[in-house]
Design a protein around this motif. Structure first.
Motif, PDB file in Angstrom:
ATOM      1  N   GLY A 477       0.913  -1.257   0.283  1.00  0.00           N
ATOM      2  CA  GLY A 477       0.092  -0.088  -0.204  1.00  0.00           C
ATOM      3  C   GLY A 477       0.686   1.207  -0.040  1.00  0.00           C
ATOM      4  O   GLY A 477       0.554   2.116  -0.699  1.00  0.00           O
ATOM      5  N   PHE A 478       1.906   1.197   0.917  1.00  0.00           N
ATOM      6  CA  PHE A 478       2.516   2.741   1.032  1.00  0.00           C
ATOM      7  C   PHE A 478       3.296   2.982  -0.472  1.00  0.00           C
ATOM      8  O   PHE A 478       3.604   4.020  -0.851  1.00  0.00           O
ATOM      9  CB  PHE A 478       3.530   2.436   1.946  1.00  0.00           C
ATOM     10  CG  PHE A 478       4.916   2.224   1.866  1.00  0.00           C
ATOM     11  CD1 PHE A 478       5.885   3.168   1.414  1.00  0.00           C
ATOM     12  CD2 PHE A 478       5.295   0.781   1.850  1.00  0.00           C
ATOM     13  CE1 PHE A 478       7.335   2.697   1.256  1.00  0.00           C
ATOM     14  CE2 PHE A 478       6.460   0.336   1.531  1.00  0.00           C
ATOM     15  CZ  PHE A 478       7.644   1.534   1.280  1.00  0.00           C
ATOM     16  N   GLU A 479       3.914   1.643  -1.243  1.00  0.00           N
ATOM     17  CA  GLU A 479       4.546   2.012  -2.411  1.00  0.00           C
ATOM     18  C   GLU A 479       3.610   2.372  -3.536  1.00  0.00           C
ATOM     19  O   GLU A 479       4.049   3.456  -4.115  1.00  0.00           O
ATOM     20  CB  GLU A 479       5.045   0.818  -2.890  1.00  0.00           C
ATOM     21  CG  GLU A 479       6.259  -0.094  -1.952  1.00  0.00           C
ATOM     22  CD  GLU A 479       5.734  -0.975  -0.951  1.00  0.00           C
ATOM     23  OE1 GLU A 479       6.546  -1.944  -0.672  1.00  0.00           O
ATOM     24  OE2 GLU A 479       4.537  -0.997  -0.749  1.00  0.00           O
ATOM     25  N   LEU A 480       2.267   1.843  -3.537  1.00  0.00           N
ATOM     26  CA  LEU A 480       1.297   2.144  -4.422  1.00  0.00           C
ATOM     27  C   LEU A 480       0.747   3.659  -4.006  1.00  0.00           C
ATOM     28  O   LEU A 480       0.544   4.433  -5.143  1.00  0.00           O
ATOM     29  CB  LEU A 480       0.210   1.204  -4.557  1.00  0.00           C
ATOM     30  CG  LEU A 480       0.566  -0.051  -5.175  1.00  0.00           C
ATOM     31  CD1 LEU A 480      -0.586  -0.918  -5.236  1.00  0.00           C
ATOM     32  CD2 LEU A 480       1.189   0.216  -6.757  1.00  0.00           C
ATOM     33  N   ALA A 481       0.739   3.989  -2.786  1.00  0.00           N
ATOM     34  CA  ALA A 481       0.258   5.212  -2.403  1.00  0.00           C
ATOM     35  C   ALA A 481       1.121   6.415  -2.981  1.00  0.00           C
ATOM     36  O   ALA A 481       0.763   7.387  -3.544  1.00  0.00           O
ATOM     37  CB  ALA A 481       0.181   5.470  -1.022  1.00  0.00           C
ATOM     38  N   PHE A 482       2.412   6.235  -2.841  1.00  0.00           N
ATOM     39  CA  PHE A 482       3.400   7.154  -3.557  1.00  0.00           C
ATOM     40  C   PHE A 482       3.307   7.209  -5.051  1.00  0.00           C
ATOM     41  O   PHE A 482       3.320   8.224  -5.532  1.00  0.00           O
ATOM     42  CB  PHE A 482       4.810   6.989  -2.970  1.00  0.00           C
ATOM     43  CG  PHE A 482       6.039   7.821  -3.453  1.00  0.00           C
ATOM     44  CD1 PHE A 482       6.160   9.112  -2.613  1.00  0.00           C
ATOM     45  CD2 PHE A 482       6.361   8.010  -4.690  1.00  0.00           C
ATOM     46  CE1 PHE A 482       7.187   9.941  -3.057  1.00  0.00           C
ATOM     47  CE2 PHE A 482       7.198   8.752  -4.919  1.00  0.00           C
ATOM     48  CZ  PHE A 482       7.528   9.822  -4.329  1.00  0.00           C
ATOM     49  N   ALA A 483       3.467   5.828  -5.825  1.00  0.00           N
ATOM     50  CA  ALA A 483       3.577   5.864  -7.216  1.00  0.00           C
ATOM     51  C   ALA A 483       2.098   6.455  -7.671  1.00  0.00           C
ATOM     52  O   ALA A 483       2.238   7.420  -8.439  1.00  0.00           O
ATOM     53  CB  ALA A 483       3.865   4.482  -7.592  1.00  0.00           C
ATOM     54  N   ALA A 484       1.061   6.125  -7.100  1.00  0.00           N
ATOM     55  CA  ALA A 484      -0.114   6.651  -7.811  1.00  0.00           C
ATOM     56  C   ALA A 484      -0.391   7.989  -7.682  1.00  0.00           C
ATOM     57  O   ALA A 484      -0.845   8.664  -8.568  1.00  0.00           O
ATOM     58  CB  ALA A 484      -1.372   5.713  -7.239  1.00  0.00           C
ATOM     59  N   THR A 485      -0.232   8.472  -6.348  1.00  0.00           N
ATOM     60  CA  THR A 485      -0.566   9.920  -6.031  1.00  0.00           C
ATOM     61  C   THR A 485       0.418  10.840  -6.986  1.00  0.00           C
ATOM     62  O   THR A 485      -0.012  11.719  -7.618  1.00  0.00           O
ATOM     63  CB  THR A 485      -0.293  10.133  -4.583  1.00  0.00           C
ATOM     64  OG1 THR A 485      -0.855   9.185  -3.709  1.00  0.00           O
ATOM     65  CG2 THR A 485      -0.432  11.661  -4.325  1.00  0.00           C
TER      66      THR A 485
END
Length: 503
Positions: A477-485
């Protein structure tokens, strides 16, 4: 005679261009002029208590050249029993062996600490606190949302620290001191350090790590023989590794929303690389070493009966006390020092709590900063007492959750600076640091975070919810939170710029 107000400060402000750095700054009257409405406040100021909250630090007041202060702030804030507890989660909660735990601790701390270390370099250049600086991407009102999350995160860290400190003090007393009383002692000491301001805080953090180092050295000298041959562990699967990694990343990445709070008094011409490396090493040296030590100790707990007894029900304070018990009275003294080590984390957190609170409620900007330290302590003490019985589950859930929002926040601020403003600090017009009509609307930032949730939620792996993606991959979740945002923010921000010019 009435005291000057924030509006008076704006009227007396004039625009000034820094010819060396081409950065616009404000010539504001000293902050002390705005917090003298009561004789008691004047007395506190005469004693050196810092009153400044989110008011920008003008260039002429950014004179501090002791740049290694930021190294010691991060070092002492993380060289404590909370870092020990976070490292123990690998074997204790996720069932990982020593090698896998240490590898996750090493690589994910090195990765996640890049963001807060980089953001500390902005404080000297702009003289703005971190959440106040975030108005240039989230907007005057939009930044209230991440500020609320930041307040909740800081309260959570303070609660966890207070519980650990209270547990450890209680274990030393042999039952004569309750956890609740220990929590109050830790909180009051932390309040005093935070109350005095950044100068006293920096002095305290410069020294606070030394007694903790003594504790760890003695503990290793006594019990190191039990750590030499760790028992074999079951092979770890990718899902478990990534879920523990998310927890470890959540521990350090949440320093991003308060990174520049401690560097705004440094000289503006300090090389950015110097502040970055002081911060990066100050974060990683204590966190990685203490978390790896904790993993080794917890792996060895089943083989040492005295440690198992002290560690009953996940009592980390009891484990530390059991490790130091062979040293007799000196060991008891060291355990007390270990309990009080959490104050080095709680105090700077309380300091930043004041600043985020003023960003959430801008009309409170003229209120002296230290008032909110008292308010935060009044909130933390009862919540710590209530949550003391569920420490490990609280710690695991908390660290896993806060990493998501902190990653999304950091992506917005980073993309704004690097992509939209092309890394130019001169593009931040400091005349409008508190002008809602001039700052961005915040719709792009909040919209990007909201859209990213469509990927974050399915990628979460928590006790109360496991998303479909996380079921196969573990918590990413934290990896995708950064990339997607980051991906969503750039086009949304460019769209926003069509309707409101950049300031």
């Amino acid at each position: 005679m009435s005291s000057p107000t924030l509006d008076d400060a704006k009227r007396r402000s004039t625009e000034k261009l820094d010819p060396e750095r081409d950065v616009e700054t404000l010539e504001l009257a000293p902050a002390s002029e705005y917090y003298v409405s009561h004789p008691f406040m004047r007395k506190l100021l005469s004693w050196g208590v810092e009153a400044r909250g989110i008011l920008p630090v003008p260039r002429e007041e950014r004179t501090d050249t002791q740049y290694n202060r930021i190294f010691f702030i991060w070092l002492s804030a993380n060289f404590n029993i909370l870092s020990f507890s976070a490292g123990s989660l690998g074997p204790a909660v996720f069932g990982l062996g020593l090698r896998d735990s240490c590898l996750v601790i090493l690589f994910f701390n090195l990765l996640a600490s890049l963001l807060p270390a980089y953001l500390t370099t902005w404080g000297p250049r702009l003289g703005l606190r971190q959440m106040c600086l975030s108005r240039y991407s989230f907007g005057f009102f939009g930044v209230i949302v991440p500020s609320i999350f930041n307040l909740a995160s800081m309260c959570g860290f303070c609660i966890l620290n207070a519980i650990l400190g209270g547990q450890t003090l209680a274990s030393v007393s042999g039952g004569n001191l309750s956890w609740s009383v220990g929590i109050v002692i830790v909180s009051v000491v932390s309040l005093f350090i935070s109350f005095c301001g950044l100068k006293f805080l920096s002095w305290y953090e410069r020294l606070a790590w030394l007694p903790v180092l003594l504790v760890y050295v003695v503990a290793l000298g006594i019990g190191g023989k039990h750590l030499i041959n760790p028992p074999p562990a079951e092979p770890a699967d990718a899902r478990t590794i990534l879920t523990f990694a998310s927890t470890i990343a959540g521990f350090v990445i949440t320093y991003s929303p308060l990174a520049s709070d401690f560097t705004t008094y440094f000289k503006p011409d300090v090389p950015a690389w110097k502040i970055f490396w002081y911060s990066y090493l100050g974060l990683n040296i204590p966190i990685i070493s203490v978390q790896c030590l904790a993993a080794a100790v917890v792996v060895a707990v089943p083989t040492v009966p005295a440690w198992s007894d002290g560690y009953a029900d996940g009592n980390v304070g009891g484990l530390i006390q059991a490790m130091l018990r062979p040293a007799g009275g000196f060991g008891q003294f060291l355990t007390v020092l270990m309990a009080l080590s959490v104050t080095a984390n709680v105090a700077p957190t309380l300091y930043s709590f004041c600043l985020s609170f003023q960003v959430c409620m801008p009309f409170l900007a003229p209120v002296p900063r230290y008032v909110f330290s008292v308010l935060a302590t009044a909130i933390i003490v009862p919540l710590s007492i209530v949550g003391a019985t569920r420490f490990y589950s609280t710690l695991t859930d908390f660290l896993g959750l806060i990493g998501y929002w902190a990653s999304a926040y950091a992506a917005v601020v980073l993309m704004e600076h690097v992509i939209v403003r092309k890394g130019r600090f001169a593009s931040y017009d400091l005349r409008y640091w508190d002008s809602p009509r001039k700052l961005p609307t915040g719709l792009a930032a909040l919209g990007a975070c909201a859209l990213a949730c469509a990927l974050i939620v399915p990628s979460m792996d928590q006790v109360w919810f496991v998303g479909p993606i996380a079921q196969k991959t573990g918590d990413i979740g934290f990896e995708l939170a950064f990339a997607a945002t980051a991906v969503f923010y750039v086009p949304l921000r460019h769209l926003e710029l069509r309707f409101r010019p950049m300031v």
